[in-house]
Design a protein around this motif. Structure first.
Motif, short mmCIF file in Angstrom:
data_model
loop_
_atom_site.label_atom_id
_atom_site.label_comp_id
_atom_site.label_asym_id
_atom_site.label_seq_id
_atom_site.Cartn_x
_atom_site.Cartn_y
_atom_site.Cartn_z
N THR A 157 0.83 -1.21 0.00
CA THR A 157 0.00 0.00 0.00
C THR A 157 0.87 1.26 0.00
N GLY A 158 1.92 1.24 0.82
CA GLY A 158 2.81 2.40 0.88
C GLY A 158 3.50 2.66 -0.44
N LEU A 159 3.88 1.58 -1.14
CA LEU A 159 4.53 1.73 -2.44
C LEU A 159 3.57 2.32 -3.46
N ALA A 160 2.32 1.83 -3.47
CA ALA A 160 1.32 2.37 -4.39
C ALA A 160 1.04 3.84 -4.10
N MET A 161 0.92 4.18 -2.81
CA MET A 161 0.69 5.57 -2.41
C MET A 161 1.85 6.46 -2.86
N SER A 162 3.07 5.96 -2.69
CA SER A 162 4.26 6.76 -3.01
C SER A 162 4.37 7.03 -4.50
N ILE A 163 4.18 6.00 -5.32
CA ILE A 163 4.28 6.16 -6.77
C ILE A 163 3.20 7.10 -7.28
N PHE A 164 1.96 6.87 -6.83
CA PHE A 164 0.84 7.70 -7.31
C PHE A 164 1.06 9.17 -6.96
N HIS A 165 1.43 9.44 -5.71
CA HIS A 165 1.54 10.84 -5.29
C HIS A 165 2.79 11.51 -5.82
N SER A 166 3.85 10.75 -6.08
CA SER A 166 5.04 11.34 -6.69
C SER A 166 4.73 11.79 -8.12
N VAL A 167 4.06 10.94 -8.87
CA VAL A 167 3.66 11.29 -10.24
C VAL A 167 2.68 12.46 -10.23
N SER A 168 1.70 12.38 -9.33
CA SER A 168 0.70 13.44 -9.25
C SER A 168 1.31 14.78 -8.85
N ALA A 169 2.27 14.75 -7.92
CA ALA A 169 2.89 16.00 -7.46
C ALA A 169 3.80 16.60 -8.54
N PHE A 170 4.66 15.78 -9.16
CA PHE A 170 5.56 16.33 -10.17
C PHE A 170 4.78 16.87 -11.37
N ASN A 171 3.71 16.18 -11.73
CA ASN A 171 2.89 16.64 -12.86
C ASN A 171 1.87 17.69 -12.45
N ASN A 172 1.94 18.12 -11.17
CA ASN A 172 1.07 19.19 -10.69
C ASN A 172 -0.41 18.85 -10.89
N ALA A 173 -0.75 17.57 -10.66
CA ALA A 173 -2.10 17.10 -10.96
C ALA A 173 -3.07 17.29 -9.82
N GLY A 174 -2.62 17.17 -8.57
CA GLY A 174 -3.51 17.41 -7.44
C GLY A 174 -4.37 16.23 -7.03
#
Length: 446
Positions: A157-174
């Motif tokens: 779960t932590g890995l999924a959370m980390s990947i999703f939010h890293s991509v979302s943050a760098f791409n400024n997706a929110g």
């Protein structure tokens, strides 16, 4: 005009880019509408809204991302964010380059327009460096976030959370798939800084990042005026935003000084493009909310994952006013003269953006019966595209309770904001040849 738009022999680069976004949104909508993507199903308009918000890297949500979408649905959203951040043209061209496919002149022009790259020289080298950099930063961000999330979740779960939010943050997706969003972690220095750094990097613009890489490797001796301007204006807006928001949060009760400092810093970063929030935005005063609207409207650097009219556009317009009041016939920044065509482009972008957001806000206040400030906030957030919202009681975006018409207006606004209003209008209008016949000058009183 409708016939010209759909005539394949008259497809301009702007029209092809618009069409690529529409196709990507259509595919994303169909995938999110599938029963495998949600636990209990969603309406077609909500699937369309979510796909558009992901492709346009906005982050406005009309359904709870964590509770509504299955792991497959969340993976679809993540993929749409990643493709939308770099651009469909950038991704497809990069894989063509890896396959050693030769790009035609038309391909290069289309790619340059898509990633906002000046000229054609060095375009392929630029793309070959930027894509690995993006992936590398996102992986590094995921590792840094994993170190934090492992304190709250198991490894998968932590890995999924980390990947999703890293991509979302760098791409400024929110977009966030945390059960309660980022609010429970607002006092975490680690989480706030990692998110902020990812957001800032994504918002600088790929051209600025590429030039910084070249400068660090000593392949170039000096930074361009564009890069200097983006870096200077970004730093100014971050500091100004932090100070203004801190004056507001410092009066809040029930928060520690550390939380107030982190809230002011995080929202100064996030409000210009990312759309993440660690508190209910209704806690801010009306003055602070209006300031957030200004930050959203200005946005970030061009050619990146951010939105708004871009900091360069805002600076050029300010310099034009300053130059006129000073009585100078030239607009100069860092010892360089700004071309007249760039000035016209900046003024056009500002006028079109201001006019559209104003009209859209007035229409939505009438059709959706919502107050002016929250509606303006939602409209600018969609246009920029940012993704912040004053929300409804269920924690969703304000537009979650709107009619299908209101949601369609926001969908169009998000698409227009991601593509850029000037490119969007050129896709509809086309760009004709300038007439060589010059009419007599008109003398107007202003």
């Amino acid at each position: 005009m409708i016939f010209r738009f759909y005539n394949p022999f008259l497809m301009t680069p702007h029209r092809i880019i618009l069409l690529s976004y529409l196709v990507l949104i259509a595919i994303g909508t169909l995938l999110l509408y599938l029963p495998i993507s949600t636990y209990e199903g969603i309406s077609f308009i909500d699937a369309l809204f979510t796909a558009t918000s992901a492709v346009s890297i906005t982050g406005l949500v009309v359904v709870d991302t964590y509770k509504t979408f299955t792991p497959f649905g969340k993976a679809v959203i993540l993929l749409l964010i990643q493709i939308g951040g770099l651009g469909y043209m950038g991704f497809t061209t990069y894989f063509l380059v890896l396959l050693r496919r030769k790009l035609s002149l038309r391909d290069r022009i289309l790619l340059a327009e898509s990633v906002n790259y000046p000229g054609l020289h060095g375009l392929v080298r630029f793309l070959k460096r930027i894509v690995p950099f993006v992936v590398g930063v996102e992986l590094l961000g995921a590792l840094l976030l994993l170190a934090f999330f492992l304190g709250y979740f198991d490894l998968p779960t932590g890995l999924a959370m980390s990947i999703f939010h890293s991509v979302s943050a760098f791409n400024n997706a929110g977009f966030s798939i945390l059960p309660e969003g980022l609010s429970p972690y607002r006092d975490s220095l680690w989480l706030n800084l990692v998110f902020s750094l990812l957001i800032i990097l994504g918002g600088l613009g790929f051209y600025v990042i590429h030039e910084l890489i070249l400068y660090q490797r000593k392949e170039i001796q000096r930074l361009s005026t564009h890069t200097k301007l983006v870096l200077a204006s970004t730093l100014f807006l971050l500091v100004a935003g932090f100070l203004v928001l801190l004056l507001d949060t410092i009066r809040w009760e029930g928060y520690s000084l550390k939380e107030k400092l982190l809230i002011a810093l995080f929202h100064s970063v996030s409000s210009r493009t990312a759309g993440f929030s660690t508190v209910d935005l209704k806690n801010f005063s009306e003055g602070a909310l209006f300031f957030l609207i200004v930050l959203m409207f200005v946005g970030t650097g061009p050619g990146g994952t951010g939105g708004g009219i871009k900091v360069t556009t805002a600076v050029v317009i300010i310099l034009v006013v300053h130059s006129y009041l000073k009585g100078s016939g030239q607009v100069v920044v860092f010892g360089r003269r700004i071309p007249e065509d760039t000035i016209k482009r900046a003024i056009t972008i500002f006028v079109l953006s201001f006019t559209y957001t104003t009209l859209a806000t007035l229409i939505l206040t009438h059709t959706e019966k919502t107050p002016l400030l929250p509606t303006l906030f939602e409209t600018v957030s969609a246009f920029s595209p940012v993704g912040l919202s004053l929300g409804n009681p269920q924690g969703l975006s304000l537009c979650a309770d709107w009619s299908p018409f209101g949601k369609v207006v926001i969908i169009i606004t998000m698409l227009m904001g991601r593509m850029g209003i000037l490119s969007f209008m050129l896709a509809l209008y086309g760009k004709g040849e300038e007439s060589r016949i010059k009419p007599p000058e008109a003398r107007l009183l202003l």
